[in-house]
Design an enzyme around this catalytic site. Structure first.
Site: not given
Length: 412
Positions: A85, A144, A148, A174, A282, A300-301
């Site tokens: 992922c 999630n 985008e 993602h 982001s 990563h987030g």
């Protein structure tokens, strides 16, 4: 979101001394106590030499998420089912000034109807079996995961290497290995239920798992590329890869195996996205030489703040509230026809990505390049491909996605 109580790592053996844990976050980061408890238990796993924890740290099913862990042994539990992922960022040759958001949203709503007839050939081109879950390529999944459409809100540093431009539009994708990773995880779990002790790297089981793991990482990268190509085709645009960074995998090093559990795996100078939520900014950053000390890991987030079950009591109690969750302050649109998912993935479920970036920069791990605003976020339309995922023991299956209060290994 699964909450790890420690039972999964319970052992009848004498307690091991914890490995060194380095916290790459400040007191301003919101870190749940349960995540710190999980982190300490992870540091006592067999073979673990050191652990790096990042500002997006939060509880997960098999230990805290937002961690890079160095070990002499392999720990497939830490990687779980969505092997490979990650997030990929693409630039589109579509100027922001030409975008009409509602029109773009209407086009992207058809994402699941775009066919990927060349899936078998694409797999063969990267030396994977041409029938390796080819039916699932180009699918995002639930939870999630997202695709985008973004634009540069502000440039924060030297973007020459990344070639980021304010007039351009971008796609952030993602997703991971879908049912392929689930099958790999389920297979090792079926043969070795007591995975808490990890695997000796020279055993047949470890060699086989690593080989399949590597296939999943390669497959997941292609999956993100094909998702982006579908979106670009709907927008009548071509694309250019800016960054492709996995955050759920293992990498071999001279010191052992680094397990990235919801931590972006980067090298010095590499460009990486750090995702906010569908209603927050982001970021695009560049890893510095100091990431060598964090085992090549960064956030990563934003990291989850509230679990999925809790969110049902916090937001979206009325239809108007739920409709409001599908818009953001920039006029951006979210495409998500799953009412539960709209609530569970609300912006308030996540931490502040800006604080995550601030902490990472203060630790010297990154240089900030740009802040990105969300324009259209494709989460899941009704009828989107449901690929069976394994989230626990091999005989427990359900479609990827979420039921109210159900578990999905959260990664940002």
């Amino acid at each position: 979101m699964g909450t790890f109580s420690g039972d999964a790592f319970a052992s009848h053996e004498p307690a091991r001394l914890p490995a060194n844990i380095h916290h790459y976050f400040s007191s301003k980061s919101w870190i749940e106590g349960a995540a710190l408890d999980q982190l300490e238990k992870m540091s006592r796993l067999p073979g673990v030499k050191a652990v790096a924890a990042f500002p997006d740290l939060h509880p997960g099913k098999y230990g805290a998420t937002g961690v890079a862990l160095l070990s002499e042994r392999l720990h497939p539990l830490l990687v779980g089912n969505d092997i490979g992922c990650g997030m990929s960022l693409f630039e589109l040759d579509l100027p922001v000034r030409k975008l009409k958001l509602d029109k773009a949203a209407n086009r992207l709503r058809r994402m699941d109807s775009v066919k990927t007839d060349d899936a078998s050939q694409r797999l063969g081109d990267i030396d994977l079996p041409n029938d390796l879950f080819s039916h699932a390529l180009g699918t995002i999944g639930g939870g999630n995961h997202f695709c985008e459409l973004q634009a540069v809100e502000s440039l924060l540093g030297d973007v020459e290497g990344a070639a980021l431009e304010k007039q351009s539009s971008y796609l952030l994708v993602h997703s991971g290995s879908r049912g392929l990773g689930a099958d790999v995880f389920s297979s090792i779990y079926a043969h070795i239920p007591d995975l808490v002790h990890g695997l000796d790297a020279v055993t047949d089981a470890a060699v086989s798992w690593l080989e399949k793991h590597d296939q999943c990482v390669t497959w997941a990268s292609l999956n993100r590329r094909m998702i982006a190509e579908k979106a670009a085709s709907l927008l009548n645009a071509d694309l250019r890869l800016v960054a492709d960074v996995p955050h759920n995998l293992v990498r071999r090093t001279s010191d052992g195996f680094v397990h990235y559990k919801g931590a972006a795996a980067v090298t010095p100078g590499e460009i990486a996205p750090i995702a906010g939520s569908r209603a927050t900014l982001s970021y695009v950053v560049k890893a510095t030489d100091k990431v060598v000390g964090s085992f090549g890991g960064i956030s990563h987030g934003a990291g989850r703040k509230y679990d999925r079950a809790t969110m049902h009591g916090r937001v979206g109690k009325t239809r108007s509230e739920r409709d409001g969750l599908l818009r953001n302050s920039w006029g951006g649109v979210a495409i998500c026809d799953d009412r539960d998912l709209v609530i569970e993935e609300a912006s308030s479920a996540y931490k502040d990505a800006g604080q995550v970036v601030t902490d990472l920069q203060a630790e010297g791990l990154i240089d900030s390049l740009a802040a990105m605003r969300p324009l259209v976020t494709y989460k899941k339309a009704v009828g989107e491909d449901g690929v069976t995922q394994h989230t626990g023991k091999p005989d427990h299956r359900r479609k990827e996605g979420h039921k109210k209060g159900g578990h999905k290994d959260d990664r940002y």
